[in-house]
Scaffold this active site. Structure first.
Site, short mmCIF file in Angstrom:
data_model
loop_
_atom_site.label_atom_id
_atom_site.label_comp_id
_atom_site.label_asym_id
_atom_site.label_seq_id
_atom_site.Cartn_x
_atom_site.Cartn_y
_atom_site.Cartn_z
N GLU A 118 -0.72 -1.89 5.17
CA GLU A 118 0.17 -2.08 6.33
C GLU A 118 0.09 -0.72 6.88
O GLU A 118 0.25 -0.59 8.33
CB GLU A 118 1.64 -2.25 6.08
N GLU A 119 -0.32 0.36 6.10
CA GLU A 119 -0.14 1.85 6.92
C GLU A 119 -1.43 2.17 7.61
O GLU A 119 -1.46 3.36 8.32
CB GLU A 119 -0.12 2.85 5.63
N ASP A 123 0.87 -1.31 0.10
CA ASP A 123 -0.01 0.00 0.09
C ASP A 123 1.10 1.19 0.09
O ASP A 123 1.98 1.26 0.33
CB ASP A 123 -1.08 -0.07 1.02
N HIS A 128 7.60 8.59 4.85
CA HIS A 128 6.41 9.33 4.86
C HIS A 128 6.51 10.85 4.28
O HIS A 128 5.83 11.63 4.58
CB HIS A 128 5.56 9.35 6.06
#
Ligand code: NI
Length: 391
Positions: free
Chosen positions: A139-140, A81, A364
């Site tokens: 996962e995020e 993702d 990020h």
């Protein structure tokens, strides 16, 4: 154990891996919405042959490479993702999906695992046991995709699970390895304190939740400083304090929010208990009421000593002792932990940072990028591990 074939095979898939990574980078999708990504993975895996391909959930893919002889089941995981973030890189393969970006390297993880599947699928006759390639969604975004995959039963029977995470803050060409704790338990909380609103000039006629909230925030600091031993690792952070809207009105209620991090299961269980004791005591002392919502996020990733030793030896055999460092745990979270509740495993970091190529922005970040030279190394670690465990 012969390993010459590994380098030949890596050479063969190297460019594919970069091509896949760039396609994924250009077409990022956020957690639980990785439909095109999963389709792309599915079709790419299909082109390899020899794989049994499953779709455990709408946006995840698992490929099983079942060998010709019985043996161990080795699981390998890539998260697929992207993040809700606008890319600021000017790259020929920059995100074409506004507001969405692969800013954590999961495009690279996916490409590395595809490359591994391509190589190992050609070695089916040499495999004793099975290699299970897990392309995991979300996962995020807690509750995360790993839990869903585990609950689907599709990782049952795995003897050992390994995962690689690229890291832009570590130099390309290096691995980071940890025995025991790797990432923390990531839990969150919301506290509502209900007092009694009124005129700012007459606090005696109200119950001021702002003052009470401020005391709660101060007292929460004592969980880590006074309830938890100095050698333990834990964080309690208040990140939100919402109160009032006018200079002359005492609000009815305030809301606090934040997150906690820990490794030890006993401490993890106790943090909300200590938290409630503080909130209850302070609220009651001042005639207010409260509501505490505490929710558990990802469990800590704890590497298994034996599996980590295998990975360490694999790195030494492949690249030598200078290639890796034993690193301390980080307080961030990872849902790879869900697999480790089923089977022992190891989560390894792979350096992707390179000052010259401008790939040292943190994860990020809108300018995050990886040195693609790291990808072949990730594939090689996966393949070398398979060579050790199932060949
Ligand atoms: Ni990540």
């Amino acid at each position: 154990m012969k390993t010459e074939w590994i380098n030949e095979m890596i050479e063969l898939v190297k460019n594919d891996v970069i091509t896949w990574r760039r396609y994924l980078h250009q077409n990022p999708e956020v957690s639980f919405q990785e439909e095109k990504t999963a389709q792309y993975i599915y079709e790419t895996l299909q082109s390899f042959g020899n794989l049994e391909i499953l779709r455990p959930t709408k946006t995840s893919v698992i490929a099983r490479l079942i060998g010709s002889k019985p043996g161990k089941v080795l699981g390998m995981r890539a998260d697929i993702d992207a993040l809700p973030l606008q890319e600021e890189n000017e790259l020929p393969y920059a995100s074409q999906n506004p507001g969405v970006m692969h800013a954590c390297g999961h495009d690279g993880h996916t490409a590395m695992l595809l490359g591994t599947a391509k190589i190992l699928s050609k070695r089916k006759d040499h495999i004793k046991g099975e290699v299970r390639f897990v392309f995991q969604h979300a996962e995020e975004l807690p509750p995360g995709g790993a839990k869903e995959i585990v609950n689907s039963g599709n990782v049952d029977g795995i003897d050992m699970m390994i995962g690689i995470h690229l890291m832009s803050t570590m130099s390309v060409g290096k691995f980071g390895l940890a025995y025991g704790p790797v990432t923390a338990a990531t839990d969150k909380f919301e506290i509502k304190i209900v007092g009694k609103g009124g005129h700012s000039s007459q606090p005696e006629n109200s119950i001021d939740p702002v003052v009470i909230g401020a005391q709660v925030i101060t007292n929460l600091q004592q969980i880590v400083s006074r309830n938890i031993g100095a050698l333990e690792k834990a964080v309690v952070t208040v990140t939100q304090f919402q109160a009032g809207h006018a200079y002359n009105i005492i609000p009815d209620s305030v809301t606090l929010g934040g997150s906690t991090r820990s490794f030890d299961p006993e401490i993890r269980k106790n943090i909300p208990v200590w938290m409630e004791r503080i909130v209850k005591g302070i609220a009651e002392a001042h005639g207010a009421s409260y509501k505490l919502d505490y929710s558990y996020g990802y469990s800590p990733v704890i590497n298994d000593d034996q599996v980590t030793k295998i990975i360490e030896n694999t790195i030494i055999e492949g690249w030598g002792k200078e290639t890796y460092a034993i690193i301390p745990p980080i307080m961030g979270g990872e849902d790879f932990s869900a697999y480790l509740e089923k089977a022992p495993g190891c989560f390894v970091f792979l350096g992707a940072g390179n000052e010259e190529k401008g790939t040292t922005y943190p994860h990020h970040h809108p300018r995050f990028n990886i040195d693609e030279d790291s990808l072949a190394m990730g594939v090689e670690l996966f393949v070398r591990t398979a060579n050790k465990i199932v060949m």
